[in-house]
Design a protein around this motif. Structure first.
Motif, short mmCIF file in Angstrom:
data_model
loop_
_atom_site.label_atom_id
_atom_site.label_comp_id
_atom_site.label_asym_id
_atom_site.label_seq_id
_atom_site.Cartn_x
_atom_site.Cartn_y
_atom_site.Cartn_z
N PRO A 162 0.83 -1.20 0.00
CA PRO A 162 0.00 0.00 0.00
C PRO A 162 0.87 1.26 0.00
O PRO A 162 2.04 1.21 0.40
CB PRO A 162 -0.78 -0.10 1.31
N PRO A 163 0.31 2.41 -0.44
CA PRO A 163 1.08 3.64 -0.56
C PRO A 163 1.84 4.02 0.72
O PRO A 163 2.98 4.47 0.64
CB PRO A 163 0.03 4.69 -0.89
N PRO A 208 2.23 -3.48 -12.76
CA PRO A 208 0.90 -3.34 -12.19
C PRO A 208 -0.15 -4.17 -12.91
O PRO A 208 -1.05 -4.71 -12.28
CB PRO A 208 0.61 -1.85 -12.33
N GLU A 209 -0.03 -4.29 -14.25
CA GLU A 209 -1.08 -5.02 -14.95
C GLU A 209 -1.00 -6.52 -14.69
O GLU A 209 -1.92 -7.25 -14.98
CB GLU A 209 -1.08 -4.70 -16.44
N ASP A 245 -3.06 -6.89 -7.18
CA ASP A 245 -3.46 -5.71 -6.45
C ASP A 245 -2.36 -4.67 -6.58
O ASP A 245 -1.90 -4.10 -5.60
CB ASP A 245 -3.68 -6.12 -4.98
N GLY A 246 -1.89 -4.46 -7.81
CA GLY A 246 -0.70 -3.64 -7.98
C GLY A 246 -0.98 -2.15 -8.04
O GLY A 246 -2.00 -1.71 -8.53
N TRP A 247 -0.04 -1.37 -7.52
CA TRP A 247 -0.06 0.08 -7.63
C TRP A 247 1.09 0.47 -8.53
O TRP A 247 2.07 -0.24 -8.60
CB TRP A 247 0.17 0.73 -6.26
N ASP A 248 0.95 1.65 -9.17
CA ASP A 248 2.14 2.18 -9.81
C ASP A 248 3.06 2.62 -8.69
O ASP A 248 2.61 3.05 -7.63
CB ASP A 248 1.78 3.38 -10.67
N SER A 261 1.94 10.77 -17.26
CA SER A 261 0.99 9.81 -16.69
C SER A 261 1.57 9.11 -15.47
O SER A 261 2.79 9.00 -15.33
CB SER A 261 0.58 8.79 -17.74
N SER A 262 0.68 8.64 -14.60
CA SER A 262 1.16 8.01 -13.38
C SER A 262 1.90 6.72 -13.68
O SER A 262 2.81 6.32 -12.97
CB SER A 262 0.00 7.76 -12.43
N ALA A 263 1.51 6.05 -14.78
CA ALA A 263 2.20 4.81 -15.14
C ALA A 263 3.66 5.08 -15.50
O ALA A 263 4.56 4.34 -15.09
CB ALA A 263 1.49 4.12 -16.29
N GLU A 264 3.91 6.19 -16.25
CA GLU A 264 5.30 6.51 -16.61
C GLU A 264 6.08 7.03 -15.41
O GLU A 264 7.28 6.82 -15.30
CB GLU A 264 5.33 7.58 -17.70
N ILE A 321 3.07 4.73 -23.31
CA ILE A 321 2.50 3.65 -22.53
C ILE A 321 1.11 3.37 -23.06
O ILE A 321 0.40 4.27 -23.48
CB ILE A 321 2.51 4.04 -21.04
N ARG A 367 -7.09 3.65 -10.52
CA ARG A 367 -6.52 3.31 -9.21
C ARG A 367 -6.23 4.57 -8.40
O ARG A 367 -6.53 4.65 -7.23
CB ARG A 367 -5.22 2.54 -9.38
N ASP A 422 -5.50 1.08 3.40
CA ASP A 422 -4.17 1.55 3.73
C ASP A 422 -4.08 1.69 5.25
O ASP A 422 -5.09 1.63 5.95
CB ASP A 422 -3.91 2.89 3.05
#
Lengths: 368, 423
Positions: free
Chosen positions: A101-102, A135-136, A140-143, A213-216, B235, B246, B257
């Motif tokens: 988790p974050p 994540p993909e 339950d993945g987060w960036d 983007s959050s993914a990058e 991406i 998310r 959390d």
């Protein structure tokens, strides 16, 4: 699927990161033998290893546990942190960081950057390694949070089929690097820092580039910190005499593909002879055996000639072109001769020897 | 074929070199690849080929029949095999070496499309084009991989079909060919793999530089896209969308959390002892309601909507927000809201619509839902009016837009994602 060459490059990049104490994150689907490779490297280098699964941890396992005693709260470090602080050259391996988790990721920041857990310092000789599932692919993945992502060198980890095939019959392939001696390492690091500051002076816009983007943002991107990691890793790679593919992966893993390619090209170019020197002493020109290098040298000579055109300089470039032509690369020579003839100063005549070696090709290509 | 005299050997070498010069003049940004090709004459192949160490083999008789201009097109063809990494890409498919002919044809069709777009001459030579492969079901613009599997499929269904042999050498993958020089031949050194990567990076930079300085039209579109993919990889929109959903979930609810603001369930255990450990609690509020507004106006294709919904289904599934999702079809008015109660329902959604677009109506309909959705996901081509301000109860809006030109007109409060769905 990765090839053996690519695997070898990733493997050596990982070893270099561990040796250089640059935090590294391995990206790959589960079951790629990440943990066993790290155990192997730790054993090869004789270093103490702690393996932790971040996804089943709570923030205080990294930030320290607050304990209230006599009205005061102290932050107590976890046992693994204590153990790492007591040994020299420990390795901390945190698996599944991006399924944490974050708040756990935030707590990891301090461990990765300052090597501090709770109020316990792990020591600067500790190496930090993390592993993450894209994540993909994670349930339950987060960036990865950008500040955490930016502290790591990112390496994609995938086992080639042939490694698995040999591994199943009991022979897991591994790679090693030769540790450099201290003086060589120091001079390589200094040279690399000089090269990098030259590069950033010419491309200041690449100093910091935050992706959109959050993914990058969860991968490698350039910041002053990640450039500093580039300088350290690339310096180590020079000192260890590793292949160019390792440097490419290491730089790419710190700052992302675009800036990495630019830096590596810049670096290669500063190793080439200075075009002004060559024009001064054209007879000293030693032709490199890599054709792409010959091309870059030729192009840089033409560029400086155009900037400052005199009869003498023009003639001297003619000698260089002739040398390129006579070394078995007349096609390359003609490419430059084409521009060179066009720039001819008044009253200049090309050298006969040069024309003789170029005329058949010029005719063939219908340029004269 | 007669045995070459030293004259034809010499002449043919000149011809290939001349072709390289012409090729370099056409696409200067490929210079480093073109001049890295080491020339080796051989009688053992009918035309031209390149191996995986970038050594170019040529039949002297064949090249002498080609004008330098035509041969230059062929040199560029081989250079494109090199930069497209056809060899490594074939290997990564893990297909049998026998199927390599099909791979080579697919790669050729792709490369020649790029060359044809620049109108380079082929002379009498008949190159493989997408049209050549039409009988196998290959369509113009297919990727090399897609075209390859299409041909493979065709031959599985029609095993009686005569196979055509076609080969550009091991640069496009497969085993080393008989005529190829050994890998570590000192007199004809191969370009090593990592050197090839460095050269490819350099070419991509040259292409982007050329594009920056001289604008579009100065570089063929396919080459520009290749360079951008290599150095500025985009991406996938699926990944970006999943990340955005998310992040919205995390922002709007602080989903699953640790927090120190509430006592842990286990805090009681050590409450009586002298030293007390402060433990955090876990917080996972009820998942927020989400509304998906779908633009059903005439300009949005049904197949695009289906692809989008399939993607959304897997995203909500992996984030555990299976209920509390409403789908609102909207053209110039909002259609009847569909409540999703179980995920399988996603597949049976039938949306009707057509005509003009005003997605403000869709937002209005969303605000009337109970509970009011905190996250709004919009799928549209962007030709619409938007609410001026984000309605106060909605915490985040993600707009998936299919038209690039409309991306900059999306409202500031939203997160815009460009969706390109290949049909």
């Amino acid at each position: 699927m990765a090839s053996l060459d690519e695997y070898s490059a990733s493997y050596k990049t990982l070893i270099t990161c561990i040796a250089a104490r640059i935090p590294v994150v391995l990206w790959g689907p589960p079951g790629q033998g990440k943990t066993s490779v790290i155990k192997r490297i730790a054993k090869d280098q004789g270093r103490h290893l702690e393996v932790i699964l971040a996804s089943i941890r709570e923030p205080q396992d990294f930030a320290g546990l607050p304990i209230i005693s006599n009205g005061l709260a102290t932050i107590t470090p976890p046992d693994w942190a204590k153990r790492l602080s007591q040994v020299n050259d420990g390795i901390l391996f945190t698996d599944e960081v991006n399924t944490a988790p974050p708040s756990v990721q935030a707590a990891l920041l301090r461990v990765c950057l300052d090597k501090v857990a709770g109020d316990c310092h792990l020591g600067d000789d500790t190496s930090v390694i993390a592993a993450a599932n894209p994540p993909e692919q994670a349930a339950d993945g987060w960036d990865l949070a950008p500040p955490l992502a930016n502290r790591f060198c990112h390496i994609d980890w995938e086992l080639p089929a042939e490694v698995v095939r040999d591994g199943l019959s009991g022979n897991w392939i591994s790679f090693g690097i030769k540790m450099p001696n201290e003086s060589k390492l120091q001079s390589s690091l200094i040279a690399e820092k000089a090269a990098l500051s030259g590069f950033l002076a010419s491309r200041p816009d690449l100093t910091t580039v935050i992706p959109k983007s959050s993914a990058e943002q969860g991968r490698a991107f350039p910041t002053p910190r990640s450039w500093e990691m580039v300088a350290t890793l690339s310096g180590w790679i020079t000192a260890c005499d590793l292949e160019p593919s390792v440097r490419r992966l290491a730089v790419l893993g710190c700052v992302g593909p675009g800036p990495a390619a630019e830096y590596i090209t810049y670096r290669e170019n500063i190793d080439l002879p200075n075009p002004e020197e060559l024009i001064k002493n054209p007879k000293d020109f030693v032709i490199p055996n890599r054709m792409d290098k010959v091309y870059v040298i030729g192009a840089s000579i033409m560029a400086v000639l155009r900037n400052n055109m005199t009869l003498e300089r023009w003639n001297s470039v003619g000698i260089i072109i002739e040398r390129i032509a006579n070394s078995g690369h007349p096609d390359l020579a003609v490419t430059f001769a084409r521009d060179w003839l066009r720039e001819r100063p008044k009253g200049a005549t090309p050298d006969r020897g040069l024309l003789k070696s170029l005329i058949p090709l010029l005719t063939e290509a219908k340029l004269i | 074929m007669s045995i070459s005299t030293s004259d034809t050997l010499e002449e043919s070498k000149l011809r290939v070199m001349a072709a390289k010069i012409v090729a370099q003049g056409r696409w200067p940004y490929l210079s480093t690849v073109i001049f890295s090709l080491k020339l080796i004459p051989t009688q053992e192949l009918p035309t031209l080929a390149v191996d995986n160490g970038w050594r170019m083999y040529y039949n002297p008789e064949f090249v002498l029949q080609q004008p330098a201009e035509v041969l230059a097109t062929m040199v560029l063809h081989e250079a494109l095999h090199c930069i497209n990494q056809h060899g490594r890409r074939f290997e990564s498919l893990n297909q049998s070496a026998e199927s390599h002919d099909f791979w080579n044809m697919s790669g050729d069709a792709n490369i020649n499309q790029t060359l044809d777009e620049s109108n380079f001459p082929w002379g009498e030579f008949l190159p493989i084009r997408f049209e050549t492969l039409k009988t196998y079901g290959v369509k113009v613009g297919m990727s090399t991989e897609t075209a390859f599997f299409t041909i493979l499929n065709y031959f599985e269904k029609h095993p009686e079909t005569q196979k055509k042999s076609n080969d550009c050498g091991s640069v496009s993958g497969g085993r080393s060919r008989g005529y190829e020089a050994p890998k570590n031949d000192v007199s004809n050194p191969a370009v090593k793999n990592d050197q090839q990567d460095v050269i490819r990076d350099r070419v991509a930079q040259e292409i982007l530089k050329n594009f920056r300085e001289k604008g579009s039209g100065s570089v063929p579109g396919n080459l520009l896209r290749w360079a951008q993919d290599l150095l500025q990889p985009q991406i996938k929109w699926q990944t970006v969308l999943a990340g955005a959903v998310r992040a919205s979930l995390a922002n709007s609810t602080g989903r699953k959390d640790y927090v120190f603001t509430r006592p842990s369930r286990r805090q009681g255990i050590n409450a009586k002892s002298e030293t007390e450990i402060v433990l955090p609690a876990m917080r996972k509020p009820i998942p927020p309601a989400m509304a998906i507004i779908i633009d059903t106006s005439g300009s949005v294709a049904d197949s695009e909507i289906n692809t989008f919904l399939t993607e959304v289904e897997s995203i909500v599934r992996s984030n555990g927000i299976a209920d509390n999702i409403s789908v609102i079809p909207c053209d110039s008015i909002a259609g009847e809201t569909i409540k999703i109660k179980s995920l399988s329902k996603f597949r049976s959604i039938q949306l009707k619509g057509g005509g003009g677009t005003d997605l403000r109506e869709g937002f209005k309909a969303a605000l009337e839902l109970k509970p009011v959705p905190k996250i709004i996901l919009v799928f549209t081509d962007g030709d619409t009016e938007w609410p001026n301000d984000l309605p106060s109860k909605i915490e985040s809006t993600i707009i998936c837009c299919t038209a690039e030109k409309n991306l900059e007109y999306l409202p500031k409060y939203s997160k815009g994602i460009l969706i390109s769905i290949q049909t």
